[in-house]
Design a protein around this motif. Sequence first.
Motif, PDB file in Angstrom:
ATOM      1  N   PHE A 128       2.364  -2.730  -5.592  1.00  7.37           N
ATOM      2  CA  PHE A 128       2.006  -4.073  -5.142  1.00  7.37           C
ATOM      3  C   PHE A 128       1.304  -4.849  -6.261  1.00  7.37           C
ATOM      4  O   PHE A 128       1.652  -5.998  -6.551  1.00  7.37           O
TER       5      PHE A 128
ATOM      6  N   LYS B   5       2.764  -8.115  -8.065  1.00  6.20           N
ATOM      7  CA  LYS B   5       1.972  -9.313  -7.774  1.00  6.20           C
ATOM      8  C   LYS B   5       1.506  -9.997  -9.046  1.00  6.20           C
ATOM      9  O   LYS B   5       1.368 -11.231  -9.089  1.00  6.20           O
TER      10      LYS B   5
ATOM     11  N   SER C 285       5.910 -15.561  -8.925  1.00  3.98           N
ATOM     12  CA  SER C 285       6.396 -14.438  -8.125  1.00  3.98           C
ATOM     13  C   SER C 285       7.907 -14.398  -8.172  1.00  3.98           C
ATOM     14  O   SER C 285       8.569 -15.387  -8.529  1.00  3.98           O
TER      15      SER C 285
ATOM     16  N   ILE D 140       9.682 -12.913   1.566  1.00  2.00           N
ATOM     17  CA  ILE D 140       8.268 -12.670   1.251  1.00  2.00           C
ATOM     18  C   ILE D 140       8.079 -11.986  -0.097  1.00  2.00           C
ATOM     19  O   ILE D 140       6.942 -11.835  -0.560  1.00  2.00           O
TER      20      ILE D 140
ATOM     21  N   SER E  29       6.508  -7.657  -3.618  1.00  2.00           N
ATOM     22  CA  SER E  29       5.103  -7.226  -3.610  1.00  2.00           C
ATOM     23  C   SER E  29       4.535  -7.217  -2.193  1.00  2.00           C
ATOM     24  O   SER E  29       3.895  -6.241  -1.776  1.00  2.00           O
ATOM     25  N   ASN E  30       4.770  -8.274  -1.431  1.00  2.65           N
ATOM     26  CA  ASN E  30       4.249  -8.327  -0.057  1.00  2.65           C
ATOM     27  C   ASN E  30       4.969  -7.346   0.865  1.00  2.65           C
ATOM     28  O   ASN E  30       4.376  -6.847   1.829  1.00  2.65           O
ATOM     29  N   THR E  31       6.232  -7.055   0.573  1.00  2.00           N
ATOM     30  CA  THR E  31       6.959  -6.049   1.356  1.00  2.00           C
ATOM     31  C   THR E  31       6.313  -4.683   1.185  1.00  2.00           C
ATOM     32  O   THR E  31       6.096  -3.943   2.162  1.00  2.00           O
TER      33      THR E  31
ATOM     34  N   LEU F 241       3.222  -4.107   0.281  1.00  2.00           N
ATOM     35  CA  LEU F 241       1.898  -4.165   0.906  1.00  2.00           C
ATOM     36  C   LEU F 241       2.007  -3.922   2.407  1.00  2.00           C
ATOM     37  O   LEU F 241       1.174  -3.212   2.997  1.00  2.00           O
ATOM     38  N   PHE F 242       3.012  -4.493   3.029  1.00  2.00           N
ATOM     39  CA  PHE F 242       3.247  -4.284   4.464  1.00  2.00           C
ATOM     40  C   PHE F 242       3.463  -2.801   4.763  1.00  2.00           C
ATOM     41  O   PHE F 242       2.900  -2.258   5.718  1.00  2.00           O
TER      42      PHE F 242
END
Length: 521
Positions: free
Chosen positions: A345, A349, A382, A479, A482-484, A486-487
């Motif tokens: 992440f 990011k 991003s 998204i 990186s956010n994937t 993190l999820f």
Amino acid sequence: MSSHKKNAFTFATIVAMGGFVFGLDAALISGTVKFISEEFSLNSIQLGIVVGAPSIGVLLALFFAGSACNALGRRKTLQIIAAFYLVSAVSSALAPSYITLVAARFLGGLAFSSISVASMYIGEIAPPKWRGKLVSMTQINIVLGLSAAYFINYLIIQYTNSDAAWVDSIGLKENTWRWMLGSEILPAFLWLILLFFIPRSPSWLVYNGKPEEAERTLSKLIPKNEIPHQLADMKKSLDSGEANRSIQSQLKEVFSKKMRVTFIIAITIAIAQQSTGINAILFYAPTVFEQLGGGTDAAFMQSIYIGLTSVVFTILGLLLVDKLGRRPLIIWGMVWIILSLGICFYGFKSASYTISSSSISELTTIPNAERLNSIANKSYGSDIEFKEALTETLGEVDARNYSSVLIEKAADINAILILIGILSFIAAFHFSVGPVMWVLFSEIFPISIRGIAIPFFTLITSLVSSLVQIFFPKQLETIGISNTLLFYAITVAIGLVILYKYLIETKGMTIEEIQLKLQKK
């Protein structure tokens, strides 16, 4: 090695070959993503469906796997599963359209229940002191299949780019993805043949009132003086559900008060295992590595690293599962997974994307590359911002088809850190929740309901897996990677908290002793 141990390992190895075929089926598709998308002009959801079609198929299969295991037996069910793999492999390689390809892969998904049925069978033939190792053999074979698939895809890509005469004679360049998917045919056929040489499960034989045949099978697996005690334990475990063996009654027992702790453990690890995002990484490996900016060839080469890491750490987990125990491997493995996803992440990011004017002039493979001049020298914070700019500039089709080379030119990213994070994640998964979940599934359910309970909780993990696979391309679009990641890390952390409270240690215990320990907790 004693004859009993040799027989147990031989039968388990044959059954665990289903894991190898599963690994091939799961990972071969990763190399075809780009070719299938271009040939059938797929959007992100359509791509997710063709990749995730087997995980949808297994949802249907698992509704029937439990009753098939009880009615036909574990061995016969495995033979039917192997036949599905074979037909699916042939049909996928020859598929003339997107719809037929989805249908062929859906058929293969009906065979994905091989993992749960194999774990059930091996858990029932394995003596307690070897159960952890033998059940984990399925996971070993899965990662060997994954590694073989990545290597096969890499070789095919290399041959496709060569000028060898035989490459054109077999149509390798025009049918790259078909050769990739077709490489599964021979292993599937071999597994089907070998399954005719294993005995029927002794637990299933006792369940169906055939103790004499169960005794003959057990004589191949354990010393003669241990057989009466083993048969007595099986009958005792069976007694709790003997009055009513209907599927409805078995499911009712799964949800009963005395099974509450078992249910919490099983459903939590079933969800958490796939919520790691493991199948997003495995099934889309080259796509993920293309985000690092190394290009297509490098992405296929880096995918091989995933396979090798999987093999090494699965073997390590196999060697330690009966020494360290199930609980430490699960708990600390999940901590390791969370930290690894956190590294990935951070790496993604902190990346930025800028395509220079000089880079645009070098893009001779992209038609009308001068269209990119409107975003030249602009910095994007991003991957999602950069891809949106590409879509607005080139259009959706060209942006998707040339995203790999454009990211390679534009990315300012700590690729080494992310590669370490991804490989660390792969290592953590295959050292812990990957194989150990199946060990737990083979241990924590009584014989009276395991024919329904194991497929039921495999259905849960397969449902989560299908959602991960289908929506991963869309998540990349909306998204960002990186956010994937993190999820995924957050969902694993939730599962870790629950398992830390409820998960018990089961190493070295008989299935009956495990039931008593769970009910006391």
